[in-house]
Design a protein around this motif. Sequence first.
Motif, PDB file in Angstrom:
ATOM      1  N   ASN A   1       0.823  -1.217   0.000  1.00  0.00           N
ATOM      2  CA  ASN A   1       0.000   0.000   0.000  1.00  0.00           C
ATOM      3  C   ASN A   1       0.854   1.263   0.000  1.00  0.00           C
ATOM      4  OD1 ASN A   1      -2.081  -1.799   0.081  1.00  0.00           O
ATOM      5  ND2 ASN A   1      -3.142  -0.888   1.817  1.00  0.00           N
TER       6      ASN A   1
ATOM      7  N   ASN B   1       1.989   1.993  -3.405  1.00  0.00           N
ATOM      8  CA  ASN B   1       0.925   2.453  -4.295  1.00  0.00           C
ATOM      9  C   ASN B   1       0.151   3.646  -3.743  1.00  0.00           C
ATOM     10  OD1 ASN B   1       1.059   0.444  -6.535  1.00  0.00           O
ATOM     11  ND2 ASN B   1       0.908  -0.927  -4.782  1.00  0.00           N
TER      12      ASN B   1
ATOM     13  N   LYS C   1      -1.604   4.011  -1.160  1.00  0.00           N
ATOM     14  CA  LYS C   1      -2.967   3.680  -0.705  1.00  0.00           C
ATOM     15  C   LYS C   1      -3.041   3.800   0.815  1.00  0.00           C
ATOM     16  CE  LYS C   1      -5.050   0.023  -2.253  1.00  0.00           C
ATOM     17  NZ  LYS C   1      -5.275  -1.347  -2.704  1.00  0.00           N
TER      18      LYS C   1
ATOM     19  N   THR D   1       3.126  -7.901  -7.990  1.00  0.00           N
ATOM     20  CA  THR D   1       2.060  -7.589  -8.948  1.00  0.00           C
ATOM     21  C   THR D   1       1.250  -8.842  -9.251  1.00  0.00           C
ATOM     22  OG1 THR D   1       3.489  -5.939  -9.922  1.00  0.00           O
ATOM     23  CG2 THR D   1       1.582  -6.564 -11.230  1.00  0.00           C
TER      24      THR D   1
ATOM     25  N   THR E   1      -1.057  -9.823  -6.362  1.00  0.00           N
ATOM     26  CA  THR E   1      -2.085  -8.843  -5.978  1.00  0.00           C
ATOM     27  C   THR E   1      -3.054  -8.530  -7.122  1.00  0.00           C
ATOM     28  OG1 THR E   1      -0.511  -7.083  -6.462  1.00  0.00           O
ATOM     29  CG2 THR E   1      -0.790  -7.683  -4.143  1.00  0.00           C
ATOM     30  N   SER E   2      -2.961  -9.302  -8.213  1.00  0.00           N
ATOM     31  CA  SER E   2      -3.939  -9.087  -9.283  1.00  0.00           C
ATOM     32  C   SER E   2      -5.080 -10.077  -9.063  1.00  0.00           C
ATOM     33  CB  SER E   2      -3.273  -9.282 -10.639  1.00  0.00           C
ATOM     34  OG  SER E   2      -2.670 -10.542 -10.663  1.00  0.00           O
TER      35      SER E   2
ATOM     36  N   TYR F   1      -7.094 -11.154  -5.413  1.00  0.00           N
ATOM     37  CA  TYR F   1      -6.643 -10.320  -4.292  1.00  0.00           C
ATOM     38  C   TYR F   1      -7.480  -9.042  -4.200  1.00  0.00           C
ATOM     39  CZ  TYR F   1      -3.574  -7.570  -1.231  1.00  0.00           C
ATOM     40  OH  TYR F   1      -3.077  -6.819  -0.196  1.00  0.00           O
ATOM     41  N   GLN F   2      -7.815  -8.490  -5.368  1.00  0.00           N
ATOM     42  CA  GLN F   2      -8.607  -7.245  -5.385  1.00  0.00           C
ATOM     43  C   GLN F   2      -9.962  -7.484  -4.725  1.00  0.00           C
ATOM     44  OE1 GLN F   2      -7.195  -4.504  -6.302  1.00  0.00           O
ATOM     45  NE2 GLN F   2      -5.351  -5.523  -7.064  1.00  0.00           N
TER      46      GLN F   2
ATOM     47  N   TYR G   1      -9.516  -7.815  -1.007  1.00  0.00           N
ATOM     48  CA  TYR G   1      -9.224  -6.529  -0.375  1.00  0.00           C
ATOM     49  C   TYR G   1     -10.509  -5.710  -0.201  1.00  0.00           C
ATOM     50  CZ  TYR G   1      -6.265  -2.819   1.295  1.00  0.00           C
ATOM     51  OH  TYR G   1      -5.664  -1.899   2.116  1.00  0.00           O
ATOM     52  N   GLN G   2     -11.314  -5.738  -1.278  1.00  0.00           N
ATOM     53  CA  GLN G   2     -12.590  -5.005  -1.208  1.00  0.00           C
ATOM     54  C   GLN G   2     -13.455  -5.544  -0.077  1.00  0.00           C
ATOM     55  OE1 GLN G   2     -14.725  -5.305  -4.886  1.00  0.00           O
ATOM     56  NE2 GLN G   2     -13.278  -3.942  -5.932  1.00  0.00           N
TER      57      GLN G   2
ATOM     58  N   GLU H   1     -13.343  -2.667   2.557  1.00  0.00           N
ATOM     59  CA  GLU H   1     -14.275  -1.643   2.078  1.00  0.00           C
ATOM     60  C   GLU H   1     -15.262  -1.220   3.163  1.00  0.00           C
ATOM     61  OE1 GLU H   1     -16.809  -2.527  -1.382  1.00  0.00           O
ATOM     62  OE2 GLU H   1     -15.298  -1.301  -2.449  1.00  0.00           O
TER      63      GLU H   1
END
Length: 352
Positions: free
Chosen positions: A202, A205, A207, A331, A334-335, A338-339, A342-343, A347
Amino acid sequence: MKKNILITGGAGFIGSHVVRRFVNKYPDYQIINLDALTYAGNLANLADLESCQNYEFHKVDITNATEVEKIFQSKKIDSVIHLAAESHVDRSISNPLEFVMTNVVGTVILLNAFKAFGNIESGRFYHVSTDEVYGTLGDEGKFTETTPYSPNSPYSASKASSDHFVRAYGETYHLPFVISNCSNNYGSHQFPEKLIPLMIHNIKNNKPLPVYGKGENVRDWLWVNDHAAAIDVVFHHGKLSETYNIGGNNEWKNIDLVKKLCEIMDRKLGRTKGDSEKLITYVTDRAGHDFRYAIDASKLETELGWTPSVNFDQGFERTIDWYLENEEWLTNVTSGNYQLYYQKMYENRETL
Ligand code: NAD
Ligand code: TYD
């Protein structure tokens, strides 16, 4: 004759370090890596070992008794080093049953296979476990090998249960075993759902850095290579039926650790001092969040002569460098899924 050593979970974070150490250091062992390659398992972690004669990989789910037995029937397994597990506390809160299946049922399936087909005369079943089975500490004291089990999360309850099954197989069926309980590991190849690689990713990036609650929870951190070295020592010299605690004598409040990471990352990324710290965001605490873990590792140190090889500054710098130098690895993991993870996980956490 070569000894067949079965390592489960060898494509994961700690497992890959253990497999590499054993393959390189013990040419007389045939290292058989059994791993289901879940989201946490990654053969890229072991790409350098592909051509090694004394290494083989089998994609097997340890909850599949038939597949596990097939491996044990096809070659005499001398010893097992069992690391395969669901390992993330937050995931265990969302889906406890998955943790029961892999960590409890999977362990019992392995125990049964070792009991039926393994070399129980002179081999051993080594269960790699966690200090989280002991529950939580207040400001003072440390976990010792005689601290009563008091797990608080579904993850730690599943690991405590699997420890109990291993010990019960020792008592009931005279299965030779040894267990170690280790504190939080950090190092290369850790999936970025855990605190340190998640924060590195993070920060890189730009974040938000989601710190749970007030960030005052304390963890003891050990460099993963030193855990692998401890596993080597316990595997070869640990007394049967015994437990060994493994720790780094290196306690950090989460917020202090994240601030230290921000400072180092600012320096390494050429940012102005204080820039990354601005990303820190306090968010809704983890349910049942254990306050403090601390390990008394004196039994391992005095009886078996193990001590950590690096101090935290050295291990932490090396770790951060590895993630910065292995951008492609980060990379790749985390593609995709993972997204979604994470959400789902972050979120709905409220900013405090
Ligand atoms: P990890 O999540 O990085 O890796 C787990 C590995 O197990 C992955 O390769 C995964 O594919 C495999 N696996 C999961 N379910 C499986 C199944 N059903 N069948 C076969 N393979 C399966 O975990 P880690 O952090 O490397 O932890 C390894 C072990 O060490 C675990 O038993 C964990 O409880 C223990 N431990 C971890 C820590 C830590 O700080 N990470 C500390 C102490 C103990
Ligand atoms: P983690 O790496 O998940 O290990 P464990 O829960 O097994 O100790 O978490 C380490 C500490 O960091 C723990 O107190 C929870 C906290 N934490 C955060 O504050 N934010 C995060 O996003 C994560 C993943 C963990």
